[in-house]
Write a protein that holds these residues in place. Structure first.
Motif, PDB file in Angstrom:
ATOM      1  N   ARG A  48      -6.279   3.971  -4.850  1.00 38.71           N
ATOM      2  CA  ARG A  48      -6.457   3.129  -3.662  1.00 38.71           C
ATOM      3  C   ARG A  48      -7.816   2.428  -3.687  1.00 38.71           C
ATOM      4  O   ARG A  48      -7.907   1.226  -3.452  1.00 38.71           O
ATOM      5  CB  ARG A  48      -6.325   3.990  -2.405  1.00 38.71           C
ATOM      6  CG  ARG A  48      -6.439   3.226  -1.094  1.00 38.71           C
ATOM      7  CD  ARG A  48      -6.291   4.163   0.104  1.00 38.71           C
ATOM      8  NE  ARG A  48      -7.136   5.340   0.037  1.00 38.71           N
ATOM      9  CZ  ARG A  48      -8.433   5.362   0.322  1.00 38.71           C
ATOM     10  NH1 ARG A  48      -9.055   4.267   0.690  1.00 38.71           N
ATOM     11  NH2 ARG A  48      -9.119   6.491   0.246  1.00 38.71           N
ATOM     12  N   GLY A  58       0.631  -6.907  -3.533  1.00 42.58           N
ATOM     13  CA  GLY A  58      -0.563  -6.561  -2.754  1.00 42.58           C
ATOM     14  C   GLY A  58      -1.642  -7.616  -2.856  1.00 42.58           C
ATOM     15  O   GLY A  58      -2.306  -7.944  -1.858  1.00 42.58           O
ATOM     16  N   ARG A  91      -4.050  -7.672   0.219  1.00 38.48           N
ATOM     17  CA  ARG A  91      -4.259  -6.228   0.449  1.00 38.48           C
ATOM     18  C   ARG A  91      -4.993  -5.571  -0.707  1.00 38.48           C
ATOM     19  O   ARG A  91      -5.642  -4.552  -0.524  1.00 38.48           O
ATOM     20  CB  ARG A  91      -2.904  -5.525   0.633  1.00 38.48           C
ATOM     21  CG  ARG A  91      -2.022  -6.074   1.725  1.00 38.48           C
ATOM     22  CD  ARG A  91      -2.407  -5.639   3.126  1.00 38.48           C
ATOM     23  NE  ARG A  91      -2.517  -4.228   3.340  1.00 38.48           N
ATOM     24  CZ  ARG A  91      -1.507  -3.418   3.634  1.00 38.48           C
ATOM     25  NH1 ARG A  91      -0.284  -3.893   3.730  1.00 38.48           N
ATOM     26  NH2 ARG A  91      -1.723  -2.138   3.830  1.00 38.48           N
ATOM     27  N   PHE A  92      -4.829  -6.127  -1.927  1.00 38.85           N
ATOM     28  CA  PHE A  92      -5.449  -5.558  -3.124  1.00 38.85           C
ATOM     29  C   PHE A  92      -6.308  -6.598  -3.817  1.00 38.85           C
ATOM     30  O   PHE A  92      -6.062  -7.802  -3.700  1.00 38.85           O
ATOM     31  CB  PHE A  92      -4.401  -5.094  -4.143  1.00 38.85           C
ATOM     32  CG  PHE A  92      -3.418  -4.069  -3.656  1.00 38.85           C
ATOM     33  CD1 PHE A  92      -3.730  -3.153  -2.666  1.00 38.85           C
ATOM     34  CD2 PHE A  92      -2.153  -4.011  -4.225  1.00 38.85           C
ATOM     35  CE1 PHE A  92      -2.804  -2.205  -2.240  1.00 38.85           C
ATOM     36  CE2 PHE A  92      -1.223  -3.071  -3.807  1.00 38.85           C
ATOM     37  CZ  PHE A  92      -1.545  -2.173  -2.814  1.00 38.85           C
ATOM     38  N   LEU A 101       0.831  -1.200   0.000  1.00 37.68           N
ATOM     39  CA  LEU A 101       0.000   0.000   0.000  1.00 37.68           C
ATOM     40  C   LEU A 101       0.870   1.256   0.000  1.00 37.68           C
ATOM     41  O   LEU A 101       0.627   2.189  -0.772  1.00 37.68           O
ATOM     42  CB  LEU A 101      -0.957   0.000   1.201  1.00 37.68           C
ATOM     43  CG  LEU A 101      -2.018   1.097   1.186  1.00 37.68           C
ATOM     44  CD1 LEU A 101      -2.987   0.904   0.008  1.00 37.68           C
ATOM     45  CD2 LEU A 101      -2.791   1.095   2.507  1.00 37.68           C
TER      46      LEU A 101
END
Length: 195
Positions: free
Chosen positions: A190, A141, A146-147, A84
Motif C-alpha cells: 500500500r 488505481g 489512487r496510486f 485499493l
C-alpha cells in the motif's frame, strides 16, 4: 510388471507428481532421475512412463498445474470496483495461496529454465496472464488518482517478487502467523503505490 499389485492409476499418478515436486524442489530438476522418483513412489522406473513421456514433461505438467490453479483461484475471488480493495485482496490472496504451495512456487521460479522453448512459452504466457491481473489493478488505481506507479508493469513485477519471497522464509508456528504476515505485506505494498 509395470504396476505393483494393488496399485491404482488414480493414486499412483498424483503420487508421482507429489514425489517429483518434492524431489525437484529439494535436489533440483537436473539432479533427480526418473529412477529416484520411481523408487520413492514404490514402482518400477518403467511404470513412470505410463504417466509421463519424459522428465521434462513431468516438470512442465507440475508448473502448468500450479499456474492453472493459481489463475483459477484468483479469478474466483470477487472483484470489486475499488482499486485499493482489489490490491489488498490480491496481496492477501497471493500470500495465502502460495504459502500452501512453497515447493510449487520454488519450482516455478528456479526450474523454469529446464523447459524447452515450447513448454517455456506456455508457462511464461500463464505467468504473464497472472502478472497482467495485478498490472490492471495498478493501472486502474493510477487512472483514478489512487496510486502512483510510473510504470505499472514494473511495479506489478516488483510486487509479485516481494510477495512470492514470503515462501522462502515463512515457517508455521514462527513469530508471525499468516494473517500478521499478510498485514505486514499489505502495509508495504500500500505504501509503495500510495498517491
Amino acid at each position: 510388471m509395470a504396476r505393483k499389485t494393488g496399485s491404482h492409476s488414480e493414486i499412483t499418478g498424483p503420487r508421482i507428481r507429489a514425489v517429483a515436486r518434492a524431489l525437484f524442489a529439494r535436489h533440483g530438476f537436473a539432479a533427480v532421475s526418473m529412477r529416484q522418483i520411481a523408487a520413492e513412489v514404490g514402482v518400477q522406473a518403467g511404470a513412470l512412463y505410463l504417466y509421463t513421456p519424459d522428465k521434462e514433461t513431468l516438470l512442465f505438467d507440475l508448473l502448468k498445474a500450479h499456474m492453472d490453479e493459481l489463475l483459477a483461484a484468483w479469478d474466483a475471488v470477487p472483484a470489486g470496483k475499488d482499486p485499493l480493495a482489489r490490491l489488498e485482496a490480491f496481496v492477501r490472496f497471493h500470500i495465502r495461496f502460495n504459502l500452501d504451495r512453497a515447493e510449487a512456487v520454488f519450482l516455478s521460479y528456479m526450474e523454469l529454465r529446464n523447459l524447452g522453448p515450447e513448454n517455456f512459452a506456455v508457462i511464461e504466457g500463464l505467468r504473464r496472464d497472472y502478472e497482467t491481473r495485478l498490472e490492471t489493478i495498478l493501472r486502474d488505481g493510477v487512472a483514478q488518482g489512487r496510486f502512483v506507479a510510473p510504470d505499472p508493469k514494473v511495479a506489478s513485477l516488483a510486487i509479485i517478487a516481494m510477495l512470492t519471497g514470503v515462501t522462502t522464509w515463512y515457517r508455521e508456528g514462527g513469530r508471525l502467523g499468516r494473517e500478521a504476515v499478510g498485514d505486514v505485506y499489505w502495509d508495504m505494498v500500500r505504501k509503495a503505490v500510495a498517491a
